[in-house]
Motif scaffolding. Sequence first.
Motif, short mmCIF file in Angstrom:
data_model
loop_
_atom_site.label_atom_id
_atom_site.label_comp_id
_atom_site.label_asym_id
_atom_site.label_seq_id
_atom_site.Cartn_x
_atom_site.Cartn_y
_atom_site.Cartn_z
N VAL A 130 -9.59 12.21 -23.48
CA VAL A 130 -8.25 12.18 -22.79
C VAL A 130 -8.38 12.19 -21.34
CG1 VAL A 130 -6.09 13.41 -22.29
CG2 VAL A 130 -6.98 13.34 -24.74
N VAL A 131 -9.12 12.99 -20.91
CA VAL A 131 -9.23 13.25 -19.43
C VAL A 131 -10.12 11.85 -18.83
CG1 VAL A 131 -10.77 14.16 -17.22
CG2 VAL A 131 -9.54 15.61 -19.39
N ALA A 132 -11.24 11.31 -19.60
CA ALA A 132 -11.65 10.00 -18.89
C ALA A 132 -10.69 8.96 -19.19
CB ALA A 132 -12.97 9.69 -20.01
N THR A 133 -9.97 8.84 -20.03
CA THR A 133 -9.17 7.53 -20.38
C THR A 133 -7.87 7.56 -19.25
OG1 THR A 133 -9.54 7.73 -22.62
CG2 THR A 133 -7.66 6.22 -22.00
N ALA A 134 -7.47 9.03 -19.02
CA ALA A 134 -6.41 9.04 -17.83
C ALA A 134 -6.91 8.66 -16.66
CB ALA A 134 -5.86 10.40 -18.15
N ARG A 135 -8.01 9.24 -16.41
CA ARG A 135 -8.55 8.93 -14.93
C ARG A 135 -9.02 7.42 -14.94
NH1 ARG A 135 -13.29 13.60 -14.71
NH2 ARG A 135 -12.36 15.45 -13.79
N GLY A 136 -9.41 6.69 -15.90
CA GLY A 136 -9.66 5.39 -15.83
C GLY A 136 -8.38 4.56 -15.48
N VAL A 137 -7.25 5.04 -16.24
CA VAL A 137 -5.91 4.39 -15.88
C VAL A 137 -5.48 4.48 -14.61
CG1 VAL A 137 -3.54 4.38 -16.58
CG2 VAL A 137 -5.05 4.37 -18.44
N VAL A 138 -5.60 5.78 -13.94
CA VAL A 138 -5.31 5.97 -12.51
C VAL A 138 -5.93 4.96 -11.59
CG1 VAL A 138 -4.89 7.66 -10.90
CG2 VAL A 138 -4.33 8.28 -13.23
N ALA A 139 -7.45 4.80 -11.78
CA ALA A 139 -8.36 4.29 -11.02
C ALA A 139 -7.88 2.81 -11.06
CB ALA A 139 -9.79 4.38 -11.47
N ASP A 140 -7.88 2.21 -12.36
CA ASP A 140 -7.40 0.94 -12.32
C ASP A 140 -6.23 0.33 -11.84
OD1 ASP A 140 -9.79 0.51 -13.98
OD2 ASP A 140 -8.64 0.69 -15.76
N SER A 141 -5.36 1.47 -11.64
CA SER A 141 -3.73 1.11 -10.90
C SER A 141 -4.04 1.19 -9.51
CB SER A 141 -2.92 2.18 -11.42
OG SER A 141 -3.36 3.44 -10.66
N GLY A 142 -5.05 1.65 -9.00
CA GLY A 142 -5.11 1.77 -7.42
C GLY A 142 -4.35 2.85 -6.87
N VAL A 143 -3.63 3.57 -7.53
CA VAL A 143 -2.86 4.76 -7.11
C VAL A 143 -3.82 5.85 -6.88
CG1 VAL A 143 -1.26 6.38 -8.01
CG2 VAL A 143 -0.92 3.90 -8.45
N ALA A 144 -3.66 6.54 -5.80
CA ALA A 144 -4.47 7.77 -5.33
C ALA A 144 -4.09 8.88 -6.44
CB ALA A 144 -3.97 8.01 -3.94
N PRO A 145 -5.13 9.47 -6.83
CA PRO A 145 -5.03 10.43 -7.88
C PRO A 145 -3.71 11.66 -7.32
CG PRO A 145 -7.29 10.11 -7.65
CD PRO A 145 -6.43 9.20 -6.58
N GLY A 146 -3.77 11.82 -6.03
CA GLY A 146 -2.71 13.11 -5.61
C GLY A 146 -1.37 12.49 -5.52
N ASP A 147 -1.23 10.99 -5.88
CA ASP A 147 0.02 10.50 -5.95
C ASP A 147 0.77 10.47 -7.26
OD1 ASP A 147 0.09 10.05 -3.28
OD2 ASP A 147 -0.04 7.77 -3.63
N VAL A 148 -0.18 11.18 -8.18
CA VAL A 148 0.41 11.41 -9.63
C VAL A 148 0.99 12.90 -9.55
CG1 VAL A 148 -0.22 11.33 -12.16
CG2 VAL A 148 -1.34 9.95 -10.33
N ALA A 149 2.37 12.49 -10.08
CA ALA A 149 3.06 14.07 -9.61
C ALA A 149 3.17 14.93 -10.86
CB ALA A 149 4.57 13.57 -9.18
N HIS A 150 3.20 14.25 -12.08
CA HIS A 150 3.25 15.06 -13.24
C HIS A 150 2.59 14.25 -14.60
CE1 HIS A 150 5.13 18.44 -15.49
NE2 HIS A 150 5.17 17.70 -16.55
N ALA A 151 2.10 14.84 -15.43
CA ALA A 151 1.84 14.08 -16.84
C ALA A 151 2.36 14.79 -18.03
CB ALA A 151 0.02 14.53 -16.90
N VAL A 152 2.62 14.20 -18.97
CA VAL A 152 3.11 14.67 -20.13
C VAL A 152 2.23 14.34 -21.52
CG1 VAL A 152 5.11 14.46 -22.01
CG2 VAL A 152 5.77 15.04 -19.48
N VAL A 153 1.63 15.05 -22.27
CA VAL A 153 0.87 15.05 -23.30
C VAL A 153 1.85 15.10 -24.89
CG1 VAL A 153 -1.16 15.71 -24.72
CG2 VAL A 153 -1.07 15.67 -22.21
N ALA A 154 1.77 13.92 -25.43
CA ALA A 154 2.36 14.05 -26.67
C ALA A 154 1.21 14.41 -27.62
CB ALA A 154 2.93 12.73 -27.06
N THR A 155 1.63 15.35 -28.61
CA THR A 155 0.87 15.66 -29.64
C THR A 155 1.29 15.98 -30.86
OG1 THR A 155 -1.02 17.54 -30.19
CG2 THR A 155 0.76 18.04 -28.72
#
Length: 391
Positions: A130-155
């Motif tokens: 989960v962590v690796a995939t989420a980091r990869g998505v943020v990196a691919d987007s070009g968005v700075a990690p600090g600009d991600v304000a909230h995450a929601v996990v569905a389980t």
Amino acid sequence: MSGSDRGPEPWNQQRQRSTNERLLLDRLRSEGPASRAQLARGTGLSKPTVSSALASLEQHGLVREAGRHVPRRGRVAVLYEPDPAAGHALGIDIGRAWLRVALCDLDGTVVARADARNRARSSAAMAELVVATARGVVADSGVAPGDVAHAVVATPGVYDAEQRRVRYAMHLPGWGRAGLFDRMREELGVPLSVHNDANLAALGEYTFGAGAGSRLFVYVMIGTGLGMGVVADGRLFTGAHGAAGEIGFLPWPGRHKPDILEDAVSGDAVVRSARALGMTGPLTAKKVFDAARAGDAAAVTSVRQEGERLAHTVAAVAAVLDPDLVVLGGGVGHSADLLLSTLRESLRGLTPLRPRISPSSLGEDAVLLGAVATALDHARDVVFDRRTARD
């Protein structure tokens, strides 16, 4: 001089400015680009108040110019709109077979996404994925990690905030360990909340799909397990402990002892039924449904049994909740075209309460889009508070 002669206290002035700014931002988000004059007419605020609030919002990067309005008479007016790049939200859908992650801007536009096979064999490995995939998505987007304000996990299952663990996620081994989501939150460095997947699928379908406009809408997720989400007047109903909709635990009469409904109405149940009817080889629910479409007798019978059992599920839901719409989703729900005829026919013989039934219009994306929509609600609040607090 008395307190009433001094005018509003500075704290109250700041609070009023914040309220006005949020009112204008929400108005622009719901109604679209507007000028100062249009916002003043629409909100009842004075033009000087609107101008001051818009200047502050623009300074904080929350709104931007959207163009010009050129009237037939009068002055050209500047149009304003929310700046979608002011922040981002992350939606994460954890399933037994697939992990799906999407990043959206504050307009709800998905800017990056990844779908990964879930081959993790332990809860720790799944958390790492989960962590690796989420980091990869943020990196691919070009968005700075600090600009991600909230995450929601569905389980699957129900998240217990006090115990910091998921309960009832029987198809994800070890997923009930305490602290797993704390670890994800820490490693991602993003505020993170956890919600039941069927509930989020219901919100996704209500917001973007077949449930739009329903007064009381039910989403039945039929996949590896069986779950349900309920949306009443646009709001998710989760019950006293977050377990509303866990219909898989309803009792179902078994051959030798009482079973639960999930044992009878799920993808696994379709496979067991098909094997009992003579189908052989490596089977999945999808293969059984594909065989039924091709006319295989055992598969056709298995699918018909699934429809009949699903009718009992809908009958129970109709008696308790009286929904105006039931949407079928999840892996089995994707084959609703083969189930609906039997379901409706069986329902007529079970109950006079027969809500409208339709297949999901979002398919496998219902859970992810529900997670994105929920994360977006939180992110908009977080971004507004962060940026206006800089004064």
